[in-house]
Motif scaffolding. Structure first.
Motif, PDB file in Angstrom:
ATOM      1  N   LEU A  17       0.840  -1.203   0.000  1.00 52.13           N
ATOM      2  CA  LEU A  17       0.000   0.000   0.000  1.00 52.13           C
ATOM      3  C   LEU A  17       0.879   1.260   0.000  1.00 52.13           C
ATOM      4  O   LEU A  17       0.566   2.250  -0.688  1.00 52.13           O
ATOM      5  CB  LEU A  17      -0.943  -0.027   1.213  1.00 52.13           C
ATOM      6  CG  LEU A  17      -1.914   1.130   1.364  1.00 52.13           C
ATOM      7  CD1 LEU A  17      -2.680   1.410   0.085  1.00 52.13           C
ATOM      8  CD2 LEU A  17      -2.893   0.855   2.506  1.00 52.13           C
ATOM      9  N   GLN A  18       1.974   1.222   0.732  1.00 55.69           N
ATOM     10  CA  GLN A  18       2.907   2.361   0.717  1.00 55.69           C
ATOM     11  C   GLN A  18       3.399   2.605  -0.714  1.00 55.69           C
ATOM     12  O   GLN A  18       3.429   3.745  -1.194  1.00 55.69           O
ATOM     13  CB  GLN A  18       4.098   2.098   1.635  1.00 55.69           C
ATOM     14  CG  GLN A  18       3.748   2.113   3.116  1.00 55.69           C
ATOM     15  CD  GLN A  18       4.939   1.798   3.998  1.00 55.69           C
ATOM     16  OE1 GLN A  18       5.808   1.004   3.621  1.00 55.69           O
ATOM     17  NE2 GLN A  18       4.976   2.381   5.185  1.00 55.69           N
ATOM     18  N   GLN A  19       3.764   1.503  -1.396  1.00 50.38           N
ATOM     19  CA  GLN A  19       4.288   1.640  -2.770  1.00 50.38           C
ATOM     20  C   GLN A  19       3.209   2.127  -3.731  1.00 50.38           C
ATOM     21  O   GLN A  19       3.454   2.984  -4.577  1.00 50.38           O
ATOM     22  CB  GLN A  19       4.863   0.293  -3.265  1.00 50.38           C
ATOM     23  CG  GLN A  19       6.055  -0.211  -2.462  1.00 50.38           C
ATOM     24  CD  GLN A  19       7.204   0.783  -2.404  1.00 50.38           C
ATOM     25  OE1 GLN A  19       7.392   1.596  -3.324  1.00 50.38           O
ATOM     26  NE2 GLN A  19       7.976   0.772  -1.323  1.00 50.38           N
ATOM     27  N   ALA A  20       1.998   1.587  -3.561  1.00 53.35           N
ATOM     28  CA  ALA A  20       0.896   1.994  -4.449  1.00 53.35           C
ATOM     29  C   ALA A  20       0.577   3.475  -4.226  1.00 53.35           C
ATOM     30  O   ALA A  20       0.318   4.220  -5.185  1.00 53.35           O
ATOM     31  CB  ALA A  20      -0.336   1.129  -4.179  1.00 53.35           C
ATOM     32  N   THR A  27       1.524  10.623  -9.902  1.00 50.44           N
ATOM     33  CA  THR A  27       0.692  10.968 -11.062  1.00 50.44           C
ATOM     34  C   THR A  27      -0.367  12.012 -10.691  1.00 50.44           C
ATOM     35  O   THR A  27      -0.856  12.729 -11.541  1.00 50.44           O
ATOM     36  CB  THR A  27      -0.057   9.730 -11.604  1.00 50.44           C
ATOM     37  OG1 THR A  27      -0.975   9.279 -10.605  1.00 50.44           O
ATOM     38  CG2 THR A  27       0.897   8.607 -11.953  1.00 50.44           C
ATOM     39  N   ALA A  28      -0.728  12.052  -9.411  1.00 45.35           N
ATOM     40  CA  ALA A  28      -1.868  12.882  -8.988  1.00 45.35           C
ATOM     41  C   ALA A  28      -1.484  14.311  -8.609  1.00 45.35           C
ATOM     42  O   ALA A  28      -2.340  15.198  -8.612  1.00 45.35           O
ATOM     43  CB  ALA A  28      -2.580  12.205  -7.812  1.00 45.35           C
ATOM     44  N   PHE A  29      -0.203  14.527  -8.239  1.00 43.50           N
ATOM     45  CA  PHE A  29       0.215  15.861  -7.782  1.00 43.50           C
ATOM     46  C   PHE A  29       1.476  16.301  -8.522  1.00 43.50           C
ATOM     47  O   PHE A  29       2.404  15.507  -8.679  1.00 43.50           O
ATOM     48  CB  PHE A  29       0.518  15.852  -6.274  1.00 43.50           C
ATOM     49  CG  PHE A  29      -0.684  15.511  -5.440  1.00 43.50           C
ATOM     50  CD1 PHE A  29      -1.617  16.475  -5.099  1.00 43.50           C
ATOM     51  CD2 PHE A  29      -0.877  14.203  -5.002  1.00 43.50           C
ATOM     52  CE1 PHE A  29      -2.733  16.153  -4.337  1.00 43.50           C
ATOM     53  CE2 PHE A  29      -1.987  13.874  -4.239  1.00 43.50           C
ATOM     54  CZ  PHE A  29      -2.920  14.843  -3.903  1.00 43.50           C
ATOM     55  N   PRO A  30       1.536  17.575  -8.916  1.00 43.25           N
ATOM     56  CA  PRO A  30       2.773  18.064  -9.533  1.00 43.25           C
ATOM     57  C   PRO A  30       3.847  18.239  -8.456  1.00 43.25           C
ATOM     58  O   PRO A  30       3.519  18.392  -7.277  1.00 43.25           O
ATOM     59  CB  PRO A  30       2.352  19.415 -10.113  1.00 43.25           C
ATOM     60  CG  PRO A  30       1.181  19.851  -9.291  1.00 43.25           C
ATOM     61  CD  PRO A  30       0.498  18.609  -8.814  1.00 43.25           C
ATOM     62  N   ALA A 141     -10.807  11.925  -7.012  1.00 43.02           N
ATOM     63  CA  ALA A 141     -11.024  10.715  -6.192  1.00 43.02           C
ATOM     64  C   ALA A 141      -9.689  10.052  -5.895  1.00 43.02           C
ATOM     65  O   ALA A 141      -8.692  10.313  -6.565  1.00 43.02           O
ATOM     66  CB  ALA A 141     -11.918   9.746  -6.949  1.00 43.02           C
ATOM     67  N   THR A 142      -9.704   9.191  -4.898  1.00 44.82           N
ATOM     68  CA  THR A 142      -8.525   8.362  -4.614  1.00 44.82           C
ATOM     69  C   THR A 142      -8.774   7.013  -5.287  1.00 44.82           C
ATOM     70  O   THR A 142      -9.915   6.713  -5.658  1.00 44.82           O
ATOM     71  CB  THR A 142      -8.371   8.110  -3.104  1.00 44.82           C
ATOM     72  OG1 THR A 142      -9.358   7.151  -2.710  1.00 44.82           O
ATOM     73  CG2 THR A 142      -8.546   9.386  -2.299  1.00 44.82           C
TER      74      THR A 142
END
Ligand code: 2AM
Length: 175
Positions: A17-20, A27-30, A141-142
């Motif tokens: 989960l840490q890796q995911a 990808t979600a934040f600059p 969304a997450t």
């Protein structure tokens, strides 16, 4: 040698989960959104203890060892940004009762043993970015991961050469 350490109780995240989470975060934040927390440091704090003497830590660990609480599942379906502390976090829209009970117990034991707790209500979260003091566009969304909480840990926070590392000192199972 100082006889006090910066400690907190937290739920660990499984390695996968840490890796995911860090892969998704990239990808979600600059990059300018904030300073990413290292994968191995991702956790969900239950009770922050602050600088604690070894004696006090032993007493709090003994109390933690007496806790009998059921395991629970947490859906990580919420995201937020707190500009004042500069934190972007991953959380849950509906905190399971088991999580709230465990945190309340640990916080009450800490408060009774000389570790004052914040007056702010407990808001379970996993800090993803720090230094996020400017507006951040949050993804809609997450991925909606689930976290199976089977145990909780006492962590030490250490900063060496500018790098913070959280090390699990002790772990207790949930029933
Ligand atoms: P944060 O990620 O929201 O900053 C180690 O520092 C852990 O303890 C982090 O999860 C951090 O939460 C939390 N923490 C640090 N200072 C705290 C405080 N004064 N009250 C509550 N939690 C705190």
């Amino acid at each position: 040698m100082p006889d006090s350490r910066r400690l907190f109780f937290a739920l660990p995240l499984p390695d996968a989960l840490q890796q995911a989470a860090v892969a998704w975060r990239a990808t979600a934040f600059p990059p300018e959104a904030g300073r990413p927390i290292a994968a191995a440091n991702l956790h969900l704090t239950l009770a922050f203890l602050g600088e604690v003497s070894d004696r006090k830590a032993e007493a709090l660990a003994a109390l933690a060892g007496n806790i009998v609480q059921p395991r629970f599942t947490l859906t990580l379906d919420d995201l937020g940004h707190w500009p004042r502390p500069g934190v972007v976090w991953l959380g849950t829209r509906r905190a399971p009762r088991g999580l709230l009970q465990l945190a309340a117990l640990l916080r009450a034991q800490a408060a009774r043993n000389g570790c004052p707790q914040s007056a702010q209500p407990f808001h379970p979260h996993i800090t993803l970015l720090r230094g996020a003091v400017h507006p951040v566009a949050l993804p809609p969304a997450t991925p909606g991961w689930t976290l199976e909480a089977t145990h909780f840990c006492l962590y030490e926070s250490r900063t060496e050469r500018g790098r913070t590392r959280y090390q699990a000192l002790q772990s207790w199972p949930l029933a």
